[in-house]
Write a protein that holds these residues in place. Sequence first.
Motif, PDB file in Angstrom:
ATOM      1  N   SER A  75       0.833  -1.200   0.000  1.00 38.54           N
ATOM      2  CA  SER A  75       0.000   0.000   0.000  1.00 38.54           C
ATOM      3  C   SER A  75       0.860   1.239   0.000  1.00 38.54           C
ATOM      4  CB  SER A  75      -0.939   0.012   1.205  1.00 38.54           C
ATOM      5  OG  SER A  75      -0.202  -0.023   2.388  1.00 38.54           O
ATOM      6  N   ARG A  98      -8.083   1.559  -0.919  1.00 41.02           N
ATOM      7  CA  ARG A  98      -7.154   1.488   0.196  1.00 41.02           C
ATOM      8  C   ARG A  98      -7.877   1.266   1.529  1.00 41.02           C
ATOM      9  NH1 ARG A  98      -4.218   4.255   3.810  1.00 41.02           N
ATOM     10  NH2 ARG A  98      -2.000   3.766   3.904  1.00 41.02           N
ATOM     11  N   ASP A 100     -10.190  -0.607   2.136  1.00 41.09           N
ATOM     12  CA  ASP A 100     -10.554  -2.018   2.317  1.00 41.09           C
ATOM     13  C   ASP A 100      -9.340  -2.895   2.595  1.00 41.09           C
ATOM     14  OD1 ASP A 100     -13.138  -1.356   1.776  1.00 41.09           O
ATOM     15  OD2 ASP A 100     -13.100  -2.034  -0.318  1.00 41.09           O
ATOM     16  N   LYS A 101      -8.192  -2.259   2.756  1.00 42.00           N
ATOM     17  CA  LYS A 101      -6.925  -2.978   2.883  1.00 42.00           C
ATOM     18  C   LYS A 101      -6.962  -4.103   3.923  1.00 42.00           C
ATOM     19  CE  LYS A 101      -2.203  -2.202   4.350  1.00 42.00           C
ATOM     20  NZ  LYS A 101      -1.775  -1.957   5.711  1.00 42.00           N
ATOM     21  N   ASP A 102      -7.321  -3.757   5.159  1.00 39.21           N
ATOM     22  CA  ASP A 102      -7.274  -4.745   6.234  1.00 39.21           C
ATOM     23  C   ASP A 102      -8.183  -5.932   5.959  1.00 39.21           C
ATOM     24  OD1 ASP A 102      -5.488  -3.120   7.450  1.00 39.21           O
ATOM     25  OD2 ASP A 102      -6.889  -2.295   8.920  1.00 39.21           O
ATOM     26  N   LEU A 103      -9.346  -5.631   5.394  1.00 35.26           N
ATOM     27  CA  LEU A 103     -10.297  -6.699   5.095  1.00 35.26           C
ATOM     28  C   LEU A 103      -9.765  -7.616   3.989  1.00 35.26           C
ATOM     29  CD1 LEU A 103     -12.964  -7.599   6.199  1.00 35.26           C
ATOM     30  CD2 LEU A 103     -14.128  -6.218   4.488  1.00 35.26           C
ATOM     31  N   TRP A 104      -9.156  -7.003   2.968  1.00 35.65           N
ATOM     32  CA  TRP A 104      -8.554  -7.823   1.904  1.00 35.65           C
ATOM     33  C   TRP A 104      -7.476  -8.735   2.471  1.00 35.65           C
ATOM     34  CZ3 TRP A 104     -10.254  -9.125  -2.662  1.00 35.65           C
ATOM     35  CH2 TRP A 104     -11.066  -8.256  -3.401  1.00 35.65           C
ATOM     36  N   VAL A 105      -6.590  -8.166   3.310  1.00 33.99           N
ATOM     37  CA  VAL A 105      -5.492  -8.954   3.895  1.00 33.99           C
ATOM     38  C   VAL A 105      -6.062 -10.111   4.710  1.00 33.99           C
ATOM     39  CG1 VAL A 105      -3.590  -8.902   5.578  1.00 33.99           C
ATOM     40  CG2 VAL A 105      -3.826  -7.064   3.901  1.00 33.99           C
ATOM     41  N   PHE A 106      -7.086  -9.807   5.506  1.00 34.75           N
ATOM     42  CA  PHE A 106      -7.720 -10.816   6.334  1.00 34.75           C
ATOM     43  C   PHE A 106      -8.338 -11.923   5.487  1.00 34.75           C
ATOM     44  CE2 PHE A 106     -11.572 -12.305   8.584  1.00 34.75           C
ATOM     45  CZ  PHE A 106     -10.972 -12.847   9.710  1.00 34.75           C
ATOM     46  N   SER A 109      -5.685 -14.028   3.642  1.00 31.39           N
ATOM     47  CA  SER A 109      -5.072 -14.974   4.588  1.00 31.39           C
ATOM     48  C   SER A 109      -5.977 -16.174   4.799  1.00 31.39           C
ATOM     49  CB  SER A 109      -4.823 -14.316   5.950  1.00 31.39           C
ATOM     50  OG  SER A 109      -4.119 -13.130   5.805  1.00 31.39           O
ATOM     51  N   CYS A 142       0.562 -12.394   6.969  1.00 31.08           N
ATOM     52  CA  CYS A 142       1.038 -11.471   5.940  1.00 31.08           C
ATOM     53  C   CYS A 142       2.340 -10.845   6.433  1.00 31.08           C
ATOM     54  CB  CYS A 142      -0.027 -10.403   5.688  1.00 31.08           C
ATOM     55  SG  CYS A 142       0.427  -9.272   4.373  1.00 31.08           S
ATOM     56  N   GLY A 144       5.213  -8.424   7.200  1.00 24.19           N
ATOM     57  CA  GLY A 144       5.281  -6.974   7.339  1.00 24.19           C
ATOM     58  C   GLY A 144       6.399  -6.364   6.503  1.00 24.19           C
TER      59      GLY A 144
END
Length: 167
Positions: A75, A98, A100-106, A109, A142, A144
């Motif tokens: 990002s 952007r 929605d980033k955390d939701l996409w990562v979650f 995963s 994910c 870091g």
Amino acid sequence: MSFTDLENLLPDEEILMEGFANWNTTLNSKGGKLFLTNKRIIFKAHLINFGKKYFECYLDEIYVEKNTITIFVVSNLVSFTISFRTKNGEEHSFVVTRGDKDLWVFKISEAVLNTVQSNLSVPSELSETEKQEIKSNVGVVCCGGCGAFVVSVAGQPTKCNYCGRLI
Ligand SMILES: [Zn+2]
């Protein structure tokens, strides 16, 4: 046929995440929608775009290097990019919202973990409980450092195979 719906779902397939996205190809960038299911990554372009309007990749077609799945999330201030490599050596890249980033990562995963668990080879002589226990010790994190998705086993130190960072 609208680009906002998926009508070709497989029998036991479910949509985990969807959102507006831009598909970056070598020629141009196409606007549309990106879907993540428990089996595939699918992109549908607005009908207004030229050329190919549909893309799909099965999750088990994504290239895995040792413990690291080559899906990367990166990002910057304005956007968030999901890219990945396939076993055929293709690279694909999608820019999503952007926020929605955390939701996409979650969700990525979750989907990756699911795929890893179902492809995990456990000795067939083990009981169902033992098999479940082995599977439940596996996780996906994910990284870091580089944004790749790394498979970890509970109680063991894990290193990202891509950038070397300890997870
Ligand atoms: Zn890394």
